[in-house]
Scaffold this motif. Structure first.
Motif, mmCIF file in Angstrom:
data_model
loop_
_atom_site.group_PDB
_atom_site.id
_atom_site.type_symbol
_atom_site.label_atom_id
_atom_site.label_comp_id
_atom_site.label_asym_id
_atom_site.label_seq_id
_atom_site.Cartn_x
_atom_site.Cartn_y
_atom_site.Cartn_z
ATOM 1 N N GLY A 1 -4.256 2.304 -2.351
ATOM 2 C CA GLY A 1 -3.330 3.366 -2.767
ATOM 3 C C GLY A 1 -4.029 4.448 -3.574
ATOM 4 O O GLY A 1 -3.770 5.644 -3.396
ATOM 5 N N ASN B 1 -4.496 -3.780 -2.628
ATOM 6 C CA ASN B 1 -3.489 -2.800 -2.221
ATOM 7 C C ASN B 1 -3.424 -1.625 -3.197
ATOM 8 O O ASN B 1 -3.238 -0.484 -2.795
ATOM 9 C CB ASN B 1 -2.116 -3.462 -2.082
ATOM 10 C CG ASN B 1 -2.101 -4.478 -0.959
ATOM 11 O OD1 ASN B 1 -2.744 -4.297 0.065
ATOM 12 N ND2 ASN B 1 -1.392 -5.568 -1.162
ATOM 13 N N PHE C 1 1.393 9.029 -5.925
ATOM 14 C CA PHE C 1 1.554 10.410 -5.467
ATOM 15 C C PHE C 1 2.573 11.145 -6.331
ATOM 16 O O PHE C 1 2.361 12.294 -6.725
ATOM 17 C CB PHE C 1 1.993 10.426 -3.997
ATOM 18 C CG PHE C 1 2.183 11.802 -3.441
ATOM 19 C CD1 PHE C 1 1.084 12.563 -3.065
ATOM 20 C CD2 PHE C 1 3.448 12.338 -3.302
ATOM 21 C CE1 PHE C 1 1.251 13.841 -2.549
ATOM 22 C CE2 PHE C 1 3.622 13.607 -2.789
ATOM 23 C CZ PHE C 1 2.524 14.363 -2.411
ATOM 24 N N ILE D 1 0.845 -1.201 0.000
ATOM 25 C CA ILE D 1 0.000 0.000 0.000
ATOM 26 C C ILE D 1 0.876 1.245 0.000
ATOM 27 O O ILE D 1 0.618 2.196 -0.744
ATOM 28 C CB ILE D 1 -0.972 -0.006 1.204
ATOM 29 C CG1 ILE D 1 -2.015 -1.104 1.021
ATOM 30 C CG2 ILE D 1 -1.633 1.360 1.387
ATOM 31 C CD1 ILE D 1 -2.873 -1.364 2.257
ATOM 32 N N THR E 1 0.944 3.889 -3.020
ATOM 33 C CA THR E 1 0.545 5.257 -2.686
ATOM 34 C C THR E 1 1.627 6.251 -3.077
ATOM 35 O O THR E 1 1.343 7.280 -3.705
ATOM 36 C CB THR E 1 0.226 5.375 -1.175
ATOM 37 O OG1 THR E 1 -0.816 4.443 -0.856
ATOM 38 C CG2 THR E 1 -0.230 6.774 -0.822
ATOM 39 N N LEU F 1 -6.186 6.539 -1.072
ATOM 40 C CA LEU F 1 -5.373 7.464 -0.270
ATOM 41 C C LEU F 1 -4.941 8.683 -1.094
ATOM 42 O O LEU F 1 -4.953 9.815 -0.598
ATOM 43 C CB LEU F 1 -4.151 6.736 0.301
ATOM 44 C CG LEU F 1 -4.453 5.697 1.388
ATOM 45 C CD1 LEU F 1 -3.193 4.910 1.743
ATOM 46 C CD2 LEU F 1 -5.053 6.358 2.623
ATOM 47 N N ASN F 2 -4.583 8.462 -2.341
ATOM 48 C CA ASN F 2 -4.203 9.576 -3.206
ATOM 49 C C ASN F 2 -5.393 10.484 -3.494
ATOM 50 O O ASN F 2 -5.248 11.703 -3.550
ATOM 51 C CB ASN F 2 -3.583 9.065 -4.508
ATOM 52 C CG ASN F 2 -2.104 8.850 -4.361
ATOM 53 O OD1 ASN F 2 -1.332 9.794 -4.421
ATOM 54 N ND2 ASN F 2 -1.697 7.608 -4.128
#
Length: 186
Positions: free
Chosen positions: A136, A132, A15, A7, A11, A139-140
């Motif tokens: 990711g 996963n 990012f 993850i 991420t 989260l972004n």
């Protein structure tokens, strides 16, 4: 199934590719032109595009007979033109003052989810487990939403001079990214 290491890797990779912080001058420019950034709409559309491309990207490109290199070159040209707009202070893309689509085009696509993000998603899908990669992406998207939502505050903190400097610096960076994409895919 879920791996914090995977993850974290997914991420950070996304990012770096999405680079929403580097897009702040473009976000400010769109907000000034449109009057408002629709943070929720832009984030939702970007998320949908990422998930759809994660699952169907390979098939979509194959359906049109497009390879990764051609897709990346098309993205490089768009990034190059946006960089030129930023540096020269000109408008290459026609803007309809009555349309309020800036939160979708060019913000959600191709700024947040461009050719780089899409091809990266295909690579991540091959390297990491699907749950996963999805975490990711989520989260972004949270970070993207926070940056979009605070664009007015960021603009106030930068001021006009700071915004102009940042726009030109990141315009040059966008040109460099476009040229790198072009060189590596030509």
């Amino acid at each position: 199934m879920f791996s914090l290491k995977e993850i974290f890797s997914v991420t950070l990779t996304l990012f770096a590719v999405i680079d929403v912080l580097g897009s702040i001058p473009i976000i400010i420019q769109i907000r000034q032109r449109e009057g408002k950034i629709h943070s929720e709409k832009a984030t939702l559309v970007a998320g949908i595009l990422m998930v759809v491309f994660l699952f169907l990207g390979q098939s979509i490109l194959s359906l049109f007979g497009v390879d990764y290199q051609s897709f990346a070159l098309a993205g490089a040209i768009i990034i190059f033109l946006i960089g030129m707009e930023m540096i020269l202070g000109i408008q290459l893309f026609r803007h309809d003052p009555l349309a309020t689509t800036g939160s979708i085009v060019p913000l959600a696509f191709p700024i947040i989810v461009g050719a780089g993000t899409m091809t990266t998603l295909l690579s991540l899908r091959a390297a990491y487990s699907l749950p996963n990669v999805l975490v990711g992406i989520a989260l972004n998207l949270v970070f993207v939403y926070l940056v979009l939502k605070s664009s007015a505050w960021i603009e106030r903190k930068l001021g006009k001079a700071g915004e102009d400097i940042l726009r030109r610096v990141f315009g040059v960076i966008l040109l460099a990214i476009a040229i790198k994409l072009f060189k590596s895919n030509f």
